[in-house]
Design a protein around this motif. Structure first.
Motif, PDB file in Angstrom:
ATOM      1  N   VAL A 393     -85.119  -5.742 -15.567  1.00 18.74           N
ATOM      2  CA  VAL A 393     -84.791  -5.178 -16.870  1.00 18.74           C
ATOM      3  C   VAL A 393     -85.902  -4.235 -17.333  1.00 18.74           C
ATOM      4  O   VAL A 393     -85.637  -3.185 -17.940  1.00 18.74           O
ATOM      5  N   ALA A 394     -87.151  -4.569 -17.027  1.00 20.54           N
ATOM      6  CA  ALA A 394     -88.287  -3.710 -17.395  1.00 20.54           C
ATOM      7  C   ALA A 394     -88.157  -2.336 -16.762  1.00 20.54           C
ATOM      8  O   ALA A 394     -88.438  -1.312 -17.397  1.00 20.54           O
ATOM      9  N   ALA A 395     -87.746  -2.297 -15.502  1.00 24.90           N
ATOM     10  CA  ALA A 395     -87.558  -1.009 -14.829  1.00 24.90           C
ATOM     11  C   ALA A 395     -86.457  -0.198 -15.501  1.00 24.90           C
ATOM     12  O   ALA A 395     -86.560   1.025 -15.637  1.00 24.90           O
ATOM     13  N   ALA A 396     -85.404  -0.883 -15.955  1.00 20.63           N
ATOM     14  CA  ALA A 396     -84.308  -0.186 -16.643  1.00 20.63           C
ATOM     15  C   ALA A 396     -84.769   0.411 -17.963  1.00 20.63           C
ATOM     16  O   ALA A 396     -84.255   1.443 -18.400  1.00 20.63           O
ATOM     17  N   PHE A 397     -85.750  -0.204 -18.610  1.00 20.97           N
ATOM     18  CA  PHE A 397     -86.294   0.340 -19.852  1.00 20.97           C
ATOM     19  C   PHE A 397     -87.188   1.545 -19.592  1.00 20.97           C
ATOM     20  O   PHE A 397     -87.102   2.567 -20.275  1.00 20.97           O
ATOM     21  N   LEU A 398     -88.072   1.432 -18.623  1.00 20.86           N
ATOM     22  CA  LEU A 398     -89.129   2.437 -18.432  1.00 20.86           C
ATOM     23  C   LEU A 398     -88.645   3.709 -17.757  1.00 20.86           C
ATOM     24  O   LEU A 398     -88.941   4.810 -18.207  1.00 20.86           O
ATOM     25  N   LEU A 399     -87.902   3.562 -16.665  1.00 22.33           N
ATOM     26  CA  LEU A 399     -87.692   4.681 -15.758  1.00 22.33           C
ATOM     27  C   LEU A 399     -86.838   5.820 -16.310  1.00 22.33           C
ATOM     28  O   LEU A 399     -87.162   6.993 -16.081  1.00 22.33           O
ATOM     29  N   PRO A 400     -85.734   5.568 -17.044  1.00 18.55           N
ATOM     30  CA  PRO A 400     -84.967   6.714 -17.548  1.00 18.55           C
ATOM     31  C   PRO A 400     -85.784   7.639 -18.438  1.00 18.55           C
ATOM     32  O   PRO A 400     -85.753   8.866 -18.287  1.00 18.55           O
ATOM     33  N   TRP A 401     -86.553   7.058 -19.371  1.00 18.97           N
ATOM     34  CA  TRP A 401     -87.320   7.883 -20.305  1.00 18.97           C
ATOM     35  C   TRP A 401     -88.530   8.510 -19.640  1.00 18.97           C
ATOM     36  O   TRP A 401     -89.054   9.510 -20.116  1.00 18.97           O
ATOM     37  N   LEU A 424     -81.687  18.714 -27.305  1.00 19.02           N
ATOM     38  CA  LEU A 424     -80.350  18.680 -26.717  1.00 19.02           C
ATOM     39  C   LEU A 424     -80.324  17.818 -25.460  1.00 19.02           C
ATOM     40  O   LEU A 424     -79.397  17.040 -25.247  1.00 19.02           O
ATOM     41  N   PHE A 425     -81.347  17.951 -24.618  1.00 16.66           N
ATOM     42  CA  PHE A 425     -81.401  17.172 -23.386  1.00 16.66           C
ATOM     43  C   PHE A 425     -81.450  15.682 -23.691  1.00 16.66           C
ATOM     44  O   PHE A 425     -80.764  14.877 -23.055  1.00 16.66           O
ATOM     45  N   TYR A 426     -82.263  15.310 -24.656  1.00 20.19           N
ATOM     46  CA  TYR A 426     -82.395  13.899 -24.994  1.00 20.19           C
ATOM     47  C   TYR A 426     -81.130  13.365 -25.665  1.00 20.19           C
ATOM     48  O   TYR A 426     -80.682  12.247 -25.376  1.00 20.19           O
ATOM     49  N   SER A 427     -80.547  14.149 -26.566  1.00 19.95           N
ATOM     50  CA  SER A 427     -79.390  13.657 -27.311  1.00 19.95           C
ATOM     51  C   SER A 427     -78.157  13.533 -26.423  1.00 19.95           C
ATOM     52  O   SER A 427     -77.381  12.572 -26.559  1.00 19.95           O
ATOM     53  N   PHE A 428     -77.937  14.467 -25.506  1.00 22.42           N
ATOM     54  CA  PHE A 428     -76.772  14.369 -24.643  1.00 22.42           C
ATOM     55  C   PHE A 428     -76.922  13.230 -23.632  1.00 22.42           C
ATOM     56  O   PHE A 428     -75.930  12.606 -23.247  1.00 22.42           O
ATOM     57  N   TYR A 429     -78.144  12.957 -23.235  1.00 22.47           N
ATOM     58  CA  TYR A 429     -78.365  11.795 -22.364  1.00 22.47           C
ATOM     59  C   TYR A 429     -77.937  10.517 -23.083  1.00 22.47           C
ATOM     60  O   TYR A 429     -77.211   9.680 -22.538  1.00 22.47           O
ATOM     61  N   VAL A 430     -78.363  10.362 -24.324  1.00 18.98           N
ATOM     62  CA  VAL A 430     -78.006   9.172 -25.100  1.00 18.98           C
ATOM     63  C   VAL A 430     -76.503   9.151 -25.385  1.00 18.98           C
ATOM     64  O   VAL A 430     -75.877   8.086 -25.415  1.00 18.98           O
ATOM     65  N   PHE A 431     -75.911  10.339 -25.583  1.00 18.84           N
ATOM     66  CA  PHE A 431     -74.481  10.427 -25.871  1.00 18.84           C
ATOM     67  C   PHE A 431     -73.660   9.768 -24.772  1.00 18.84           C
ATOM     68  O   PHE A 431     -72.798   8.914 -25.034  1.00 18.84           O
TER      69      PHE A 431
END
Length: 525
Positions: A393-401, A424-431
């Motif tokens: 789970v830690a890897a899932a938190f760290l690696l995308p960002w 835009l890059f950050y917001s569309f990723y979260v979208f």
């Protein structure tokens, strides 16, 4: 002769300009360096999103079903529409942030400041049971969507702030590691606050038809116990949820204050922006960049896997495993393990590369997802499995960002004339991730309704147990495998990442030289 004189004049001018250029470059480097205090203050700003997100992710489904006592069908509508609305607001806010003017506080920080008070109020009202029945669904849907919108106004600028606290890739990666550590601590805090406060006032389950025989056989023993033991009512549980939400709201405000006063947004790290573009032009821009599109697809599937696990694990522990009074401690074990593993994954990605870290970290959780549903119900074994699952789970938190700034850098190298689109890059990723999670949560809650879920039931039908096992194990494992298959074609490896870093550094050096020449020219005039 003229050529020699010109060369000599150029040489002398270079010598004259060199000391000022060195001073300006050093000044530029010093501004890009972040102190430990700056990094900690920046990291603390990520805690509210994770604290509230963790509380909502782990407990909202069980709260709507067992405390607010909504029909599973309506609960699924609230969860789906709320997350889908949240997904839509991300690119919208990202578009608005990208067009925001520069203020004396920066371009991102004002969004964070003004959204906090209303976000806190709407979050508190999510956990309040209104004194009427007919409008309950509208109440929860309205305040859930309102909170998601206001928190988007906090989180999208905060995420994009990574690109504006420093132009140095190394400093941004370091700040991201600090941020991920605090965010995982935030999930621990959210799990601990919500879980422990609510766990102390957990209303007893209601016996179903299959439980009546056992209740009658033990009636003589239970009468004596019920007289002496205090009875926890549903009203006590509702009060506990409100107390927990009040504590979380206070922490949210404190973190926002620390971020606002502890971080300075650097205008120098942001070059002149391109002309504002429309919403659909923004979609075409970011999704037209191949590495970004592939990265989004990778984490779309892997994030969806962990969101399915997160959204259904509390019900799985309390209903299928039978740990109704211990599920909050099991969740806490996962989050504590994830917190301890963050420094390891930060070292791993710097040593072996980010792409390898994604494969290793994400696959490490798969065996434990399988074990938790295959082994016979045992509390100690569940704690052990949950602790080791937290490492993945830690890897899932760290690696995308940690990987998103690399994609933005790659875009800037390939499109040097198109700037100012970081939000835009950050917001569309979260979208994309949020929209998918909304679909998954809605479908999972709806599937529980079809399986015959009994609100606050001491036992559940066998179909519900099978459904929960699929939602926390089989489906997440399949999604992880799909995501990692897409990752194979992700083109930004360590060599390309370092090459982009050098090219961007050369661009910044050229900007420093241009600034030096302009300063010298102004002094001569």
């Amino acid at each position: 002769m003229a050529k020699g004189e010109g060369a000599e004049q150029y040489s002398n001018a270079s010598l004259l300009n060199k000391p000022d250029g060195i001073k300006l470059a050093k000044k530029h480097d010093n501004r890009n360096r972040l102190s430990v205090c700056n990094k900690i203050c920046y990291a603390i700003g990520g805690a509210p999103y994770q604290i509230t997100g963790c509380a909502l992710g782990f407990f909202l489904q069980i709260y709507l079903l067992d405390v607010a006592q909504l029909d599973p069908f309506y609960a699924s509508i609230i969860l789906f529409v709320g997350r889908a609305w949240d997904a839509v607001t991300d690119p919208t806010v990202g578009f608005l942030v990208s067009r925001s003017p520069w203020t004396r506080f920066g371009r991102m920080l004002p969004w964070i400041l003004f959204s906090t008070p209303l976000a806190v109020l709407s979050y508190f009202l999510i956990w309040y049971v209104p004194p009427f029945e007919n409008g309950k669904v509208i109440w929860y849907l309205f305040f859930y969507c309102l909170f998601q919108s206001l928190q988007t106004c906090f989180h999208v600028p905060y995420s994009a702030l990574t690109m504006f606290i420093s132009s140095e890739q190394k400093e941004r990666d370091s700040a991201t590691a600090y941020r991920m550590t605090v965010e995982v601590l935030g999930t621990v805090l959210g799990t601990a606050i919500q879980g422990q406060i609510v766990g102390m006032a957990n209303a007893p389950c209601l016996p179903g038809p299959g439980d009546i025989v056992a209740d009658l056989s033990n009636s003589s023993m239970s009468v004596g116990l019920n007289v002496s033991e205090p009875v926890i009512s549903l009203e006590h549980t509702r009060t506990a949820y409100m107390i927990a939400s009040g504590v979380i709201c206070l922490i949210y405000i404190l973190c926002a204050i620390v971020l606002f006063f502890g971080v300075r947004e650097q205008k120098e790290s942001c070059r002149l922006r391109s002309e504002p573009m429309s919403f659909f032009q923004g979609i075409k821009l970011v999704m037209g960049h191949g590495p970004y599109a592939k990265l989004v697809m990778v984490f779309l599937f892997t994030s969806l896997a962990f969101m399915l696990l997160e959204g259904n694990f509390a019900l799985f522990c309390s209903s299928t495993l039978g740990f109704r009074n211990d599920f909050q401690n099991i969740l806490l074990a996962i989050m504590l393990s994830a917190t301890l593993a963050i420094p390891f994954w930060q070292w791993f990605l710097t040593r072996f590369g980010k792409k390898t870290a994604v494969y290793t970290g994400t696959l490490s959780v798969v065996p434990f997802m399988i074990l938790v549903v295959c082994l016979k119900s045992n509390l100690i074994v569940t704690y052990i499995v949950s602790f080791f699952a937290g490492v993945g789970v830690a890897a899932a938190f760290l690696l995308p960002w940690s990987m998103l700034p690399d994609v933005v850098d790659d875009f800037q190298v390939q499109n040097p004339e198109s700037t100012g689109h970081e939000a835009l890059f950050y917001s569309f990723y979260v979208f994309f991730t949020k929209f998918a999670s909304g679909v998954s949560l809605g479908i999972s809650t709806l599937s529980l309704d079809f399986a015959g879920y009994i609100s606050r039931g001491c036992s559940q039908p066998e179909e519900v147990d099978i459904t929960l096992k699929v939602l926390v194990s089989a489906a997440p494992v399949a999604l992880i495998i799909i995501g990692l298959c897409i990752l194979y074609s992700y083109p930004i490896n360590e060599e390309r990442r370092q090459g982009n870093r050098k090219l961007l550094q050369e661009q910044r050096d050229n900007e420093v030289d241009s600034e030096t020449d302009s300063t010298e020219l102004a002094n001569m005039v």
